[in-house]
Every structure is written in structure tokens, then in C-alpha cells.
Design an enzyme around this catalytic site. Sequence first.
Site, PDB file in Angstrom:
ATOM      1  N   GLY A   1       5.029  -3.633   0.219  1.00  0.00           N
ATOM      2  CA  GLY A   1       3.655  -3.377   0.683  1.00  0.00           C
ATOM      3  C   GLY A   1       3.020  -2.291  -0.168  1.00  0.00           C
ATOM      4  N   GLY A   2       3.486  -2.179  -1.420  1.00  0.00           N
ATOM      5  CA  GLY A   2       3.011  -1.117  -2.318  1.00  0.00           C
ATOM      6  C   GLY A   2       1.549  -1.237  -2.697  1.00  0.00           C
TER       7      GLY A   2
ATOM      8  N   ARG B   1       3.265  -9.361  -2.843  1.00  0.00           N
ATOM      9  CA  ARG B   1       3.086 -10.710  -3.405  1.00  0.00           C
ATOM     10  C   ARG B   1       2.055 -10.765  -4.528  1.00  0.00           C
ATOM     11  NH1 ARG B   1       1.312 -13.423   1.925  1.00  0.00           N
ATOM     12  NH2 ARG B   1       0.096 -11.533   1.672  1.00  0.00           N
TER      13      ARG B   1
ATOM     14  N   ASP C   1       7.729   8.577  12.411  1.00  0.00           N
ATOM     15  CA  ASP C   1       6.609   8.976  13.254  1.00  0.00           C
ATOM     16  C   ASP C   1       6.013  10.158  12.510  1.00  0.00           C
ATOM     17  OD1 ASP C   1       4.866  10.225  15.009  1.00  0.00           O
ATOM     18  OD2 ASP C   1       5.932   9.460  16.744  1.00  0.00           O
ATOM     19  N   HIS C   2       4.878   9.941  11.832  1.00  0.00           N
ATOM     20  CA  HIS C   2       4.442  10.976  10.892  1.00  0.00           C
ATOM     21  C   HIS C   2       4.072  12.285  11.589  1.00  0.00           C
ATOM     22  CE1 HIS C   2       0.472   9.262  11.847  1.00  0.00           C
ATOM     23  NE2 HIS C   2       0.028  10.467  11.588  1.00  0.00           N
TER      24      HIS C   2
ATOM     25  N   HIS D   1       3.795   9.010  19.349  1.00  0.00           N
ATOM     26  CA  HIS D   1       3.425  10.378  18.969  1.00  0.00           C
ATOM     27  C   HIS D   1       3.443  11.360  20.140  1.00  0.00           C
ATOM     28  CE1 HIS D   1       2.270   8.425  15.365  1.00  0.00           C
ATOM     29  NE2 HIS D   1       1.094   8.004  15.770  1.00  0.00           N
TER      30      HIS D   1
ATOM     31  N   LYS E   1     -10.048   7.689  21.518  1.00  0.00           N
ATOM     32  CA  LYS E   1     -10.879   7.457  20.337  1.00  0.00           C
ATOM     33  C   LYS E   1     -12.326   7.725  20.692  1.00  0.00           C
ATOM     34  CE  LYS E   1      -7.848   4.292  18.053  1.00  0.00           C
ATOM     35  NZ  LYS E   1      -7.524   5.264  16.987  1.00  0.00           N
TER      36      LYS E   1
END
Length: 499
Positions: A32-33, A66, A192-193, A255, A346
Site C-alpha cells: 500500500g506504498g 498494484r 495504535d498511533h 484509542h 467529529k
Amino acid sequence: MAHGPVQDWREGARKMASRVIPVDVFDLVIFGGTGDLARRKILPGLYRRFRAGQMPRDARIIGAARSELDDAGYRALVAEAVREHLEPEKRDEESLAAFLETVHYVTVDARGDAGWKELCALIREGTVHAFYFSVAPSLFGDLAERLRAHRLADGKARIVVEKPFGHDLESARELNRTLARHFDESQIYRIDHYLGKETVQNLMAVRFSNILFEPLWNAQYVDHIQITVAETVGVAGRGEYYDKAGALRDMVQNHMMQLLCLIAMEPPYRFDPDAVRDEKLKVIRALKPLTARDIVRGQYDAGPGIPSYREDVGNPDSFTETFVAMKVEVSNWRWEGTPFYIRTGKRLKARASEIAVVFREPPHAIFGQPRDGQGNVLVIRLQPNEGINLWVRIKEPGPGGMRLVEVPLDMSFAEALGPAAAEVPEAYERLIMDVIRGNQTLFMRGDEVEAAWAWIDPLIADCESCGEPPILYEPGSWGPEESAMLMHREGRRWREIRE
Ligand code: NAP
């Protein structure tokens, strides 16, 4: 000017912030680069570590997706991503050119066999091998299987798995089982950033390396805890995913649960990945079950020039929540009687994440001070301006008697570290370097993720079956009024949060 102790300390902190310890030579494959996450976070983060001298010059970054690209085409994409997502003071063309020499690309389909041979040829003997799954979760199993089939899943290999990790307990279990068929738990890094944020680690440092807080860190001295993760943006662009997830799955299960664990956990016997994660797991298992009636669910409405959530996702009947507030109780010896109030949403008033540990009032008010529960509060700010401050009551300066005022003892990293604050690695950078070092402390273990789903699944099922729509709230507010009432009912209030 004489150097006082404060200046000396700042000097030391600056030096520490800019000290980097290079990691071993690695080959990192980003599946997924070419995707959004790779462009916004992973690639600019790796460049920052390269520029800081932490990423060895002979390490290899291999983009894999891809799209038909060659090395030159991918390098152009990486350069563009770095320029777009890093401010000018955080990059320079010379180091970027050197960084690009470490970058390669292979065209690979996670579901087919094309490209895998070329990928194998790029991965060298004797380096650390890491595979970042920055693709849709439906491809995680395919990637794990193909890594095994192409003998890339050896004992040294590490895989990094993005969120969401399942959408309920059953799917998380299934994913854990699939990964476990090909990799040992010690090789799996579930990101989990939030855990990579400087302040989150500082929370552990503050708790467990000072005598000051730990004796007070319990129901006897802490009145309650507030955890807020507020965003000003809506869901535009992520609508399809979000409408099936909602705030409970997207924010609370991962989170917010992780933040709660770090506040509530017992001191681990040492700072070791499994010791820390064992203690977090015990907290999740001690959470009291909740039902739909116990929580406030909201959904943002339209505002002047702002579409409603339902318009954003193109689903006029959506019952998905974009806001939740709830009182969570940890049933154990330390926390019985001290609630954790958590809220996230949000299109709220400010983009801000903070944890506030609100201490009880002293037993007797000799100054006749207000007993409003706002005297001593330890605030841990995750964003913006990461830092920690401790509010204390002091005498208001000047004549006029013993009037008290609340002031913060401030430890803002930006202020304390000066220009070196810009060198503090961001969450993704730190976490990727931890993968290379083989340190799993800041990653979620499989049983932790399952325990979190086991707690939240019945609550989500209850919300879905109760047939009640979420309460609409105005964009730019703090969510539905019922969220404030949740606190007022118990004589408490949400702290005012500014951006
Ligand atoms: P994205 O922009 O849609 O990118 C997906 C990537 O996967 C592309 O590079 C795509 O490239 C590649 N891909 C798709 N099908 C493939 C296949 N069969 N074989 C090989 N590669 C394939 O997604 P994203 O936003 O970067 O998200 C990636 C992961 O990170 C997801 O799990 C997401 O939940 C998670 N995540 C993203 C964010 C974020 O801010 N974006 C935040 C947290 C978590 P090709 O089309 O060229 O194959």
C-alpha cells in the site's frame, strides 16, 4: 547572563531531544506504498528519521502495490509526498535526494502471484525484515499467507498491521487466528498511533518515575478522570468506512481504551512489552459493562455552509454516531468510586485531545476557597501542543487578603525544548523505529484487542438494537447537551478545552 538551574535543565532536554540512536540496517516493505497513509505519514516519517540520522543510509524502503511504477516513478511520488506533508523547515533537498536512493518499488498484487519474486530479490540476507500492511484490512490475511508462501515470514520478520483490527470480537479473533498461522505473536505489531505520541509515553514516565503522583493515583485522592478526543473535521472522504463503523468502533474501542488503560493500569514490574501489556489487559477486563441507556450518542447536523453527517455519507437514514460520551467504571481496588468520563466526536468546537486527572478537594477549606473540584488537575495534552500541566491553587498576588487563584505549572514540550521540539519524532516515526528495534511495548497485543472488543461489542449491539437514533448536535459545539448533563447530574463538568 548567569545560567540558572532552569536554563541548565532546558539545555539538557534539548540535547536529549536531538540525540538519536541509529537502528540496525533494515528492509521495510510498505504494502500500500502508494496509498494515503503511506504518503501522509509513513514516508514523510521515514524521511524525518533518515534526516535525523536514525535510519541507516543502507536501509531499504520498498513500496509495493498494484500500480505499475518503476523505482524512478515511485521516488517521484515519495518526493512529492515529503514536500507536500512536511513544512519547509523539516526538509531539505540534499537529504531528500539521499533518502530517495534508499527507496525502491515493486508491482505486487496481494491476491495474486505477480511481483513476489521481484520482491524477494530486493530483500537482503542479514537485515531486519519488516512488512507494513498499509492496505485495506480485507487484504491482511492474503498478505500474511503470501509472505509465508514466498518464505518471507521467517523468524526475524515483523509485520505491522494497521487499524481497524476487526469490526467486532469475532472478526478480530478470526484475524488474530489468520496472522497466528503464519507469524508468532512476537512478530506482530498492531499499530495504535496514539501510543506513539510523546505525551502518552510521558504519562508513564510521570506516573512511574516520580514519587509525587503514584501515592495519590487512586480513588481516595482522584475524584474523576476525563478523556476527550475532539476533532473539528467531519467524515468527508471516509464516509463509506465510517458509516459502518461509528465513533464507538473507530475511536473508543482502540484509542480511548488505550489511553484509559495507561491512566488506570497498575505499575508493571518493569518496562517490558509483556509486563506493560499484561497490566493494560487487566484494566480492560475490569471495565463494567455498559448499555445504550448509559451513554450519549450524537450525530452532527448541518450548520451554516456545513453539510450534515447524513449528507456527508449520502445516507439520509443513517443512525451512525459521530459523537459519544460515557461514564466508564473500572471495577478494581484502585478505582472503585472514581469514574472515567470519556467523550469523542467529529465537527466539535476544537481539535484537541486531552486527559484530565481531577483530584479531590482538600478535606477542610481553611481559606474558605470554593470547593468546585477544579483545584488540582493534572492535564495531559496530546494535541495540539503536546505537554503536561498541573493546576494548583495559589494566593492571588497583591494586597487584598487571601484570595486564591488556580494556575498551571506548565510543561509544554515546545516551550521547554525550544527548536529541539521540532526534532521530537511524531507517533508514526517512533513506532516504525520501534518495529525495527523489535520493541512491542507501544503496540497492542492480540488478547488486548480481543478484550476491548469483548467489552464494547454488547454495547454496540445494544445501541443498534434499541432503535434510537443518535441525538443531532450543532457543528462547532461540544456535542449534544446530554453530554454536559451526564456530568452535571453528578455535580461535575467537562473542563473547558481550547485549541
Ligand atoms: P488507500 O489510500 O486506499 O491505499 C490503499 C493502498 O493499497 C494503495 O497503495 C493501493 O495501491 C494498495 N492496494 C489495494 N489493493 C491492493 C492489492 N490487491 N494488492 C496490493 N496493494 C493493493 O488506503 P489508506 O488510507 O492508505 O489506508 C491503508 C490502511 O491504513 C487501511 O487499513 C486503513 O484502515 C489504515 N489507516 C489509514 C489511515 C489514514 O489516515 N489514511 C489512518 C489509520 C489507519 P494500488 O491501487 O496501486 O494497488
